[in-house]
Design a protein around this motif. Structure first.
Motif: not given
Length: 343
Positions: A26-33, A18-23, A114-129
């Motif tokens: 919509s007519d109700r605001g940003y929503t997960p895609s 979840g989170g902004t990254f994948g949103m 024994g494996r890398p685990v990396v967490v990430t997110g975004a301030r603006a959704p993927l694909g937006e300017a």
């Protein structure tokens, strides 16, 4: 990069929680895609990145990270653990508000992976300017296949931070995450990571925790806080309480009722610990006389841990099946790079 018996590169497991990254709007605001994997693959076209394998995170529908809880951490850790043999590393896409909490929790829950685990997110959704989503994802993917890196990182703003040294402190554009007491692990230039330091592997034999029945709470010390507040939190049945104190571990040590509440909590078996509200430096109980009564009542110091690391570490330890003395000892030790060890 890890390979299969046939010599093919193992993919990076990608989990969108979840989170902004994948949103999307919509007519109700940003929503997960529902089509994030396809949109991400399109955004990554032409870039140098490892093969991806999109995994169901096992945490239910995509959520705002404000709704994250310990059950979420355990479900996510379980999914990663079950797929470890099939992936070279993992990237968790997550909302930014509790990203550092989740990264810290995974650093303890998966210390032996024994494996890398990396967490990430975004301030603006993927694909937006001007979105930072693509750069953050690329940073995370490169970290997830970096030779010799098996820890838990947080990729954001062109940096790879140590997850259990990170904290979200800023809401303005730019880098919202800080790592006040540990330098970044690496920087990313858009094509490659440039490592600045390594993450030492310490107690990789930490117990695997699958139960999360024991609960921890966190409370900021503020002018006028009373012992009744401490009593109220303890009465909810928590097994550990983290206090965000003033710098160096200072609290109302001259308030007899407050000190008595700390003493009553510790006698009840609750682990009461402190981190500093000042993100730089750490707790030094006894450095100022007003903190001495608190230490004598059973308050323990969290050195220079972030609140996120200290809270999730307490949660991890109280669910390890350890007795109170063992929890206190382990909390003050450096288990997987979350604090600066002192002699």
């Amino acid at each position: 990069m890890q390979t299969t018996p046939d010599g093919d590169a193992l993919p990076v497991g990608v989990l969108y929680t979840g989170g902004t990254f994948g949103m999307v709007p919509s007519d109700r605001g940003y929503t997960p895609s529902s089509d994030l994997p396809e949109r991400a693959q399109a955004a990554l076209a032409g870039s140098n990145h490892p093969p991806l394998r999109w995994l169901d995170p096992g945490t239910g529908p995509a959520i705002n990270s404000a709704d994250v809880n310990p059950a979420f951490w355990h479900a996510l850790a379980g999914t990663i653990r079950r797929n470890a043999a099939h992936c070279t590393g993992f990237v968790v896409i997550h909302g930014t508000d509790t990203l550092a909490f989740t990264g810290s929790a995974l650093s303890f829950l998966l210390a032996d992976l024994g494996r890398p685990v990396v967490v990430t997110g975004a301030r603006a959704p993927l694909g937006e300017a001007a979105s930072d989503a693509r750069e953050n994802l690329l940073t995370a993917l490169h970290a997830a296949v970096s030779p010799g890196f098996t820890g838990t990182g947080l990729a954001f703003g062109g940096q790879l931070l140590q997850a259990n040294r990170s904290s979200k402190r800023f809401g303005a554009p730019g880098q919202p995450f800080t790592s006040p007491n540990a330098a970044p692990l690496a920087t990313f230039d858009g094509n490659a990571l440039h490592w600045q330091r390594t993450l030492d592997t310490l107690e990789a034999s930490l117990p695997v925790v699958t139960d999360y029945a024991s609960r921890a709470a966190m409370l900021a010390v503020y002018p006028g806080i009373s012992g009744d507040v401490i009593h109220g939190v303890v009465e909810t049945g928590v097994h550990a309480l983290l206090l965000e104190t003033y710098p160096s571990g200072i609290g109302p040590g001259e308030d007899a009722a407050f000190v008595a509440a700390i003493d009553a909590a510790t006698r009840r078996g609750v682990v009461v610990a402190a981190v500093s509200q000042n993100q730089y430096g750490g707790v030094r109980l006894g450095h100022y006389a007003t903190s001495t009564p608190l230490a004598e009542a059973g308050l323990i110091g969290g050195a220079d841990m972030t609140r996120e690391a200290a809270f999730t570490k307490l949660h991890y330890l109280i669910n390890c099946g350890l007795d109170r003395d063992a929890i206190i000892d382990a909390f003050q030790r450096n288990l997987c790079g979350e604090l600066t060890a002192t002699d």
